[in-house]
Design a protein around this motif. Structure first.
Motif, PDB file in Angstrom:
ATOM      1  N   ALA A 175       0.477  12.918 -11.082  1.00 12.42           N
ATOM      2  CA  ALA A 175       0.214  12.656  -9.666  1.00 12.42           C
ATOM      3  C   ALA A 175      -1.087  11.880  -9.491  1.00 12.42           C
ATOM      4  O   ALA A 175      -1.170  10.921  -8.711  1.00 12.42           O
ATOM      5  N   PHE A 176      -2.112  12.275 -10.238  1.00 15.50           N
ATOM      6  CA  PHE A 176      -3.396  11.578 -10.162  1.00 15.50           C
ATOM      7  C   PHE A 176      -3.253  10.136 -10.659  1.00 15.50           C
ATOM      8  O   PHE A 176      -3.843   9.205 -10.108  1.00 15.50           O
ATOM      9  N   LEU A 177      -2.442   9.949 -11.707  1.00 11.47           N
ATOM     10  CA  LEU A 177      -2.236   8.622 -12.272  1.00 11.47           C
ATOM     11  C   LEU A 177      -1.602   7.693 -11.233  1.00 11.47           C
ATOM     12  O   LEU A 177      -2.030   6.551 -11.061  1.00 11.47           O
ATOM     13  N   PHE A 178      -0.599   8.186 -10.517  1.00 10.80           N
ATOM     14  CA  PHE A 178       0.027   7.371  -9.480  1.00 10.80           C
ATOM     15  C   PHE A 178      -0.969   7.046  -8.355  1.00 10.80           C
ATOM     16  O   PHE A 178      -0.942   5.960  -7.781  1.00 10.80           O
ATOM     17  N   THR A 179      -1.823   7.991  -8.070  1.00 12.70           N
ATOM     18  CA  THR A 179      -2.805   7.776  -6.995  1.00 12.70           C
ATOM     19  C   THR A 179      -3.784   6.668  -7.355  1.00 12.70           C
ATOM     20  O   THR A 179      -4.057   5.766  -6.552  1.00 12.70           O
ATOM     21  N   VAL A 180      -4.328   6.702  -8.569  1.00  8.64           N
ATOM     22  CA  VAL A 180      -5.346   5.717  -8.957  1.00  8.64           C
ATOM     23  C   VAL A 180      -4.728   4.377  -9.344  1.00  8.64           C
ATOM     24  O   VAL A 180      -5.425   3.361  -9.383  1.00  8.64           O
ATOM     25  N   LEU A 181      -3.406   4.354  -9.629  1.00  9.47           N
ATOM     26  CA  LEU A 181      -2.770   3.094  -9.987  1.00  9.47           C
ATOM     27  C   LEU A 181      -2.519   2.193  -8.782  1.00  9.47           C
ATOM     28  O   LEU A 181      -2.314   0.987  -8.932  1.00  9.47           O
ATOM     29  N   ALA A 182      -2.551   2.747  -7.594  1.00 13.36           N
ATOM     30  CA  ALA A 182      -2.220   1.967  -6.405  1.00 13.36           C
ATOM     31  C   ALA A 182      -3.125   0.739  -6.256  1.00 13.36           C
ATOM     32  O   ALA A 182      -2.664  -0.382  -6.013  1.00 13.36           O
TER      33      ALA A 182
ATOM     34  N   GLU B 158       0.824  -1.206   0.000  1.00 14.64           N
ATOM     35  CA  GLU B 158       0.000   0.000   0.000  1.00 14.64           C
ATOM     36  C   GLU B 158       0.862   1.262   0.000  1.00 14.64           C
ATOM     37  O   GLU B 158       0.512   2.267  -0.625  1.00 14.64           O
ATOM     38  N   THR B 159       2.006   1.198   0.686  1.00 16.98           N
ATOM     39  CA  THR B 159       2.831   2.396   0.880  1.00 16.98           C
ATOM     40  C   THR B 159       3.633   2.762  -0.360  1.00 16.98           C
ATOM     41  O   THR B 159       3.819   3.952  -0.661  1.00 16.98           O
ATOM     42  N   LEU B 160       4.092   1.756  -1.094  1.00 12.74           N
ATOM     43  CA  LEU B 160       4.991   2.013  -2.217  1.00 12.74           C
ATOM     44  C   LEU B 160       4.378   2.954  -3.271  1.00 12.74           C
ATOM     45  O   LEU B 160       5.034   3.910  -3.704  1.00 12.74           O
ATOM     46  N   PRO B 161       3.110   2.730  -3.716  1.00  2.83           N
ATOM     47  CA  PRO B 161       2.535   3.690  -4.668  1.00  2.83           C
ATOM     48  C   PRO B 161       2.407   5.101  -4.078  1.00  2.83           C
ATOM     49  O   PRO B 161       2.572   6.097  -4.796  1.00  2.83           O
ATOM     50  N   SER B 162       2.132   5.164  -2.768  1.00  4.26           N
ATOM     51  CA  SER B 162       2.034   6.488  -2.138  1.00  4.26           C
ATOM     52  C   SER B 162       3.391   7.194  -2.140  1.00  4.26           C
ATOM     53  O   SER B 162       3.473   8.412  -2.370  1.00  4.26           O
TER      54      SER B 162
END
Length: 622
Positions: free
Chosen positions: A294-301, A262-266
């Motif tokens: 930034a949004f892409l990284f957030t939703v990819l998690a 969970e932490t790595l994408p954040s």
């Protein structure tokens, strides 16, 4: 070694998944299409959100006014993407669920069908609880990764699209993505490597717990009468405790890795913001592009976790698949022939054993099997009754199993009307010979269903005819609902004698030409037993009569036979009428006398048990 094990589990797990895809390609294609649509819409949403922020929100903040047309267009774009994402989610989940449950149902049928194809000797070497686990929890475990698999495939497409988009935006931000995504994959691989042995052990313990529970429930009578409740509870608790510890170990490992996943994408999102702010000051990117990344990284998690779910389930899937394959690949099935005698023949059958030898397979394949029968030769002539008599372990029950082909002889032949039973078609053999076993088995169903077994032509008239022949029509007529009475699991609402007569009626309802009775009337009154055997010789459920092979202990039963076969240590020692063997074979005379004395003692004990409660009651009343 650990790495090799991990690669082995990954390779075998992917093989299992490949098999699933080959078996359900269309459904998988639908699920993957939905997942790909969802993934592409996620990537598109990131850039639409960036465009909305850069082209609508920022100008609105700077000018103090909102462009209604631009805002409406942005809302329409976001709504359209949301609808397409919903369609993708629906297709993915529906396809994955449908595929998973179809595979589970198909393999439950395959495993169960294989159970029925394998010989009795194979079942004797495998615990019932293990077989139940194979058909239930092992099948579920084998296809558990199917649920997240389409999502994971779609996620891979999404990751490719995301990385491509990142390079299109800015090389520095793309390098951040290239660092995060492999790190996520490596973390999932490490998770799978450590999870594999834990899942395999937990799956094995599930089967063992199921086996102990089934054995305890099945032997409830022994457990209670021998006062072993506490010991059986402790035995079950010990194995259940091991399963608990194994599952806790699985949960503990999941608890360690889940926060990391969970932490790595954040952390990736934070790195994007730091690097992106620096690149924004340099003028290399615009605000809308930074927001999009930034949004892409957030939703990819969340989608990236789907890959982790598949990898996490692979060890358990491999363990379940290995246990299923053990059943599906088991050898020793008994193929039937295609010989079909003249259907017009409706006379009693002739059973012949010729130099038959047999040895049960040992529990361990490398050990030799102990010989049970050796060169057994005898004939049950058409319409005659032959009794098998011998001490415990002489091979009587084995002969009955050979007669109806539950097992095949190691040497020699068993034939019906001159045809080797191995050459007969399965339905022909089932319609010709019927076995009534030593221990009666009654289904948790109605009397009618237990007797008819939904066989074609076995209507209520045939059921009543079979019940009359088995001397069971009287007690069935007295039941609350007659033929519609539910008899309970294993016939718990019936007495031992009633269960025996019901299972005898079940065999007679098919009008067999050969009837094999393995001490099948031991729990009924001798007078009733004599009436049953006399009726069987004259008519099998309204048919032409049947030849009878009966394992007998009572003198009255033996005396009804046309011929007696006396066995010792798996060999025929003597044959002839009861009176002749009684006069000429000392071992036979001693055995029959011992049986008779045991029967007398049993009757005395039963009378004592019936009288004692009455006497105790009178003493209490005083």
């Amino acid at each position: 070694m650990a790495s090799g094990t991990s690669r082995d589990v990954l390779g075998r797990g992917l093989t299992v998944l490949g098999r699933a895809i080959r078996e359900q390609p269309r459904i998988f294609a639908v699920a993957v299409a939905g997942s790909v649509l969802f993934g592409l819409m996620v990537v598109a949403s990131a850039f639409v959100v960036g465009a909305v922020v850069g082209d609508v929100v920022v100008p609105a903040v700077e000018s103090g006014s909102v462009a209604v047309g631009a805002l409406a267009l942005a809302a329409a774009a976001l709504l359209g993407l949301s609808v397409l994402r919903v369609v993708g989610i629906f297709g993915r989940r529906l396809g994955a669920g449908y595929m998973q449950f179809r595979l589970q149902a198909a393999y439950r049928r395959r495993v169960t069908r294989r159970y029925l194809e394998l010989p009795l000797s194979w079942h004797q070497r495998n615990a019932t609880g293990t077989l139940l686990s194979n058909a239930n929890s092992d099948v579920e475990a084998a296809w558990q990764p199917i649920a997240p698999l389409p999502f994971a495939v779609g996620t891979l497409v999404m990751l490719i699209g995301a990385v491509t988009s990142l390079f299109a935006v800015d090389w520095a931000l793309a390098l951040v993505g290239l660092a995060v995504f492999p790190a996520l994959f490596a973390l999932n691989v490490a998770y799978s490597r450590r999870m594999a042995p834990r899942q395999a052990r937990a799956q094995r313990l599930r089967a063992e717990v199921s086996g102990i529970a089934h054995e305890s429930f099945d032997g409830a009578l022994v457990v209670k009468t021998m006062g072993r409740e506490a010991q059986e509870t402790a035995r079950f608790a010990a194995r259940a405790g091991q399963l608990r510890d194994a599952l806790i170990s699985v949960g503990r490992l999941r608890g360690i890795f889940d926060p990391m996943l969970e932490t790595l994408p954040s952390l990736g999102t934070l790195a994007v913001l730091v690097v992106g702010a620096y690149r924004l000051r340099q003028g290399a990117i615009e605000v809308s592009e930074l927001v999009s990344v930034a949004f892409l990284f957030t939703v990819l998690a969340f989608p990236v976790r789907a890959i982790g779910w598949v990898l996490a389930e692979l060890p358990r899937s491999v363990a379940g698949w290995d246990r299923i394959r053990r059943v599906l690949d088991a050898t020793g099935e008994m193929p039937y022939g295609d010989t079909r005698p003249d259907p017009a023949v409706a006379t009693p059958a002739t059973l012949t054993f010729t130099d038959v030898g047999f040895a049960y397979e040992p529990a361990e394949a490398h050990l030799p099997g102990a010989e049970v029968l050796g060169e057994v030769t005898f004939t049950v002539p058409a319409g005659k009754t032959v009794a098998l008599v011998g001490p415990t372990g002489a091979g009587k029950s084995t002969i009955t199993a050979l007669a109806v082909r539950l097992v095949d002889p190691r040497s020699g032949t068993v034939s019906i009307d001159g045809v080797d039973v191995r050459d007969l078609a399965a339905d022909v053999l089932a319609g010709t010979a019927a076995l009534v076993a030593q221990v009666p088995f009654v289904f948790d169903d109605t009397v009618r269903a237990n007797v008819s077994l939904d066989r074609p032509g076995v209507d209520d008239e045939a059921v009543w005819a079979a019940l009359r022949l088995a001397e069971a029509d009287g007690f069935v007529a007295a039941l609350p609902d007659g033929l519609d009475t539910m008899v309970g699991e294993r016939g718990t609402s019936l007495s031992g004698g009633q269960r025996q007569r019901l299972t005898l009626a079940r065999a007679l309802a098919g009008r067999p030409r050969l009837l094999v009775l393995d001490d099948a009337t031991s729990a009924v009154d001798p007078r009733v037993e004599a009436a049953i055997l006399a009726g069987l010789r004259s008519s099998a459920g309204g048919g032409p009569g049947a030849s009878i092979l009966v394992v007998a202990y009572r003198r009255a039963t033996i005396a009804l036979a046309d011929e007696v076969i006396y066995l010792e240590q798996g060999r025929v020692v003597a044959r002839g009428t009861h009176s002749r063997l009684l006069a000429t074979v000392p071992g036979y005379a001693d055995l029959v006398t011992a049986y008779e004395q045991a029967e007398v003692d049993h009757d005395r004990q039963r009378t004592y048990d019936e009288v004692t409660p009455m006497t105790s009651g009178l003493e209490v009343d005083r």
